[in-house]
Design an enzyme around this catalytic site. Structure first.
Site, PDB file in Angstrom:
ATOM      1  N   ASP A  93       0.845  -1.200   0.000  1.00  0.00           N
ATOM      2  CA  ASP A  93       0.000   0.000   0.000  1.00  0.00           C
ATOM      3  C   ASP A  93       0.881   1.250   0.000  1.00  0.00           C
ATOM      4  OD1 ASP A  93      -1.852   2.115   0.671  1.00  0.00           O
ATOM      5  OD2 ASP A  93      -3.194   0.593   1.452  1.00  0.00           O
ATOM      6  N   SER A 143      -7.128   4.476  -1.490  1.00  0.00           N
ATOM      7  CA  SER A 143      -6.966   3.021  -1.447  1.00  0.00           C
ATOM      8  C   SER A 143      -8.264   2.258  -1.665  1.00  0.00           C
ATOM      9  CB  SER A 143      -6.356   2.594  -0.102  1.00  0.00           C
ATOM     10  OG  SER A 143      -5.019   3.024  -0.006  1.00  0.00           O
ATOM     11  N   GLU A 365      -1.425  -7.914   1.975  1.00  0.00           N
ATOM     12  CA  GLU A 365      -1.145  -6.478   1.938  1.00  0.00           C
ATOM     13  C   GLU A 365      -0.127  -6.060   2.990  1.00  0.00           C
ATOM     14  OE1 GLU A 365      -3.375  -2.137   2.353  1.00  0.00           O
ATOM     15  OE2 GLU A 365      -4.066  -3.859   3.526  1.00  0.00           O
ATOM     16  N   HIS A 374       2.318   8.681   5.113  1.00  0.00           N
ATOM     17  CA  HIS A 374       1.370   9.747   5.456  1.00  0.00           C
ATOM     18  C   HIS A 374       1.901  10.632   6.580  1.00  0.00           C
ATOM     19  CE1 HIS A 374      -2.004   9.147   2.853  1.00  0.00           C
ATOM     20  NE2 HIS A 374      -2.215   7.899   3.233  1.00  0.00           N
TER      21      HIS A 374
END
Length: 535
Positions: A93, A143, A365, A374
């Site tokens: 991700d 996402s 994931e 972030h």
């Protein structure tokens, strides 16, 4: 069987690349499924100097020889055209190409190398491509919209999961209309007598994994409390956790491993770590999951820590593991906890799924790469990426390359760049150079935007922060500079890399829309739209 005719120009180029070796004469034909694999090792023999490994990078022979070795590898690459029994989709991700590059360098430097010349496990896959990540209504996607694309084959709007672009965000009525509900590759697999599972380091109800099973008009509706918070009726807008346990394809997933216990437990209940659940409907979805297994005479097992995961019964058919109230800890923090790593969960998932003779679809994931970015905590994001690559190594060791298609990609990128002109082998986490404008140092890694308070804290609120006395490389929580101040760094809109190996992996070369991925995987395994029209 078919034949390939090599034009004169191709043969000439091959001779230039390989040297004086035996190659087909112009116009000759080589029979075989894969023409390249028809070249024998003798025909591609390269005289490698005995001292090749010790040659200095200043010696041109080192570079020329290594390039010729790579050419030979490409010519000898076996193309697998048979149907895939299994599919494993690994998603990093937020794993932009610059993230892969920086993680590769960091991994190499931790092992004592300069770093730039190293590779992560999946970078040796034979086929690579680029995926375009925009969604229907945004130039830069989130996402949820990307998960819908790479699970269902349909691009949708920002913030939406498993519903088409005709649905607006927050539209309960629209999300429940049959024509708007999309089917995922998990459903395609289950309809073909295969089984499916998911593994994540985030909450299992978070955007990426939820794209595999949920149909919601807002990715934030992870529990009924979130629906109520938006002043909507949970009986009309079923939350993500409820859909996972009570609706197909979620209720028939054989493996569900990750975080997010709070979304499954009522507010009145305290979980294994002393934290309250989030649900307002009073339901305990973990117990409901268990009761469904019993009612259907299925051997189900719920686990909540590493020890219980590693001791799962070999006869277990359904496995639910929720290891944290919310997201799982970053990889670097696991040593002080009782929680499994992404590699541990991947291995456990494959053990359960591989029992099915028809095969399986597995989604894995590395979700916290995104979270590190972030916060502009680049070191955390890179360590997560290295851990993600290690999980892929585990899968490679546990599967047969002749029958398992493994695809590695990202949903979107981030704004982190690798810049300046640092010397070779310079600490990737450190300072690049000194600015010729303000005479202050700057880091090799930086962001276009983000929450770092080390960007605009000069005396006049405009000057850059002086990094000289900061422990940039030693502090794993160091927030790398971001140009535009934001509370959270954003995604970027660039293409992301796709790496593939195994049956029909050649189909993942090129540049394509992100929604191509599940359709190509479906063709590789002859499921979904290709269940009856596949060779």
């Amino acid at each position: 069987m078919y034949s390939v005719t090599f034009p004169r120009v191709v043969l000439a180029l091959l001779r230039c690349s390989i040297g004086a070796v035996a190659l087909p004469t112009p116009g000759s034909q080589i029979p075989g499924i894969n023409a390249f694999s028809a070249f024998t090792p003798d025909a591609l023999k390269i005289d490698i100097p005995d001292n090749f490994e010790s040659l200095s990078e200043t010696d041109p022979l080192k570079w020329l020889t290594s390039a010729r070795i790579e050419v030979t590898k490409h010519l000898q690459q076996k193309i697998l055209r048979q149907k895939a029994r299994n599919i494993i989709l690994f998603l990093g991700d937020g794993m932009s190409i610059s993230t892969i590059t920086a993680a590769r360098i960091l991994k190499g430097q931790k092992a004592g190398y300069l770093g730039e010349e190293q590779k992560l496990s999946f970078e040796s896959f034979p086929f690579t491509g680029l995926s375009k990540t925009y969604c229907v209504d945004r130039q830069v996607a989130d996402s949820a919209s990307t998960a819908t694309a790479y699970f269902t084959g349909v691009k949708t709007n920002y913030g939406m999961l498993g519903v088409g672009p005709a649905v607006s965000r927050g539209d309960c009525k629209g999300m429940n209309e049959a024509q708007n509900r999309l089917t995922s590759i998990a459903t395609w697999a289950q309809a073909s007598d295969r089984i499916a599972g998911l593994v994540t380091t985030t909450r299992v109800t978070h955007a990426s994994p939820a794209g595999m099973y949920a149909h919601v008009a807002d990715r934030g509706w992870e529990s009924d409390a979130d629906v109520i918070k938006d002043k909507l009726d949970p009986s009309e807008c079923e939350d993500i956790a409820s859909q996972l346990v009570t609706k197909l394809p979620g209720m028939d997933l054989r493996v569900i491993l990750g975080g997010g216990r709070q979304e499954f437990l009522p507010k009145s209940m305290i979980d294994e770590e002393g934290k309250n659940g989030n649900r307002k409907d009073g339901r305990n979805l973990i117990e409901l999951w268990k009761s469904i297994r019993i009612a259907n005479s299925q051997k189900g097992e719920y686990v909540s820590d590493k020890a219980s995961l590693l001791s799962v019964s070999p006869t277990t058919q359904y496995l639910l593991g929720l290891f944290d109230s919310s997201h799982m800890p970053y990889a670097e923090e696991l040593a002080t906890t009782d929680k499994p790593s992404l590699s541990d969960m991947t291995a456990a998932a494959i053990k359960v799924l591989d029992k099915n003779p028809k095969g399986y679809f597995l989604f894995v994931e590395g979700g916290r790469i995104d979270h590190g970015h972030h916060k502009t905590k680049a070191q955390k994001a890179l360590i997560e990426t290295i851990g993600f690559a290690e999980a892929i190594e585990v899968a490679l060791k546990m599967t047969d390359p002749e029958e398992t298609l493994i695809v590695v990609t990202a949903d979107h990128g981030h704004t982190m760049t690798i810049s300046g002109y640092p010397k070779r082998g310079n600490d990737i986490l450190g300072v690049a150079e000194v600015s010729d404008v303000d005479q202050l140092t700057y880091t090799t890694l930086s962001y276009a935007n983000g929450p770092s308070n080390k960007t605009l804290l000069g005396q006049d609120k405009c000057a850059r922060y002086n990094l000289t006395n900061l422990d940039v490389t030693g502090d794993r929580n160091f927030m790398y500079p971001g140009t535009v101040p934001l509370h959270s760094e954003t995604h970027d809109g660039s293409d992301v890399a796709v790496y593939a190996t195994g049956p029909r992996s050649f189909m993942f070369s090129g540049n394509y829309e992100q929604n191509y991925l599940p359709v190509a995987m479906a063709y590789a395994a002859c499921i979904g739209p290709y269940e009856k029209g596949c060779i």
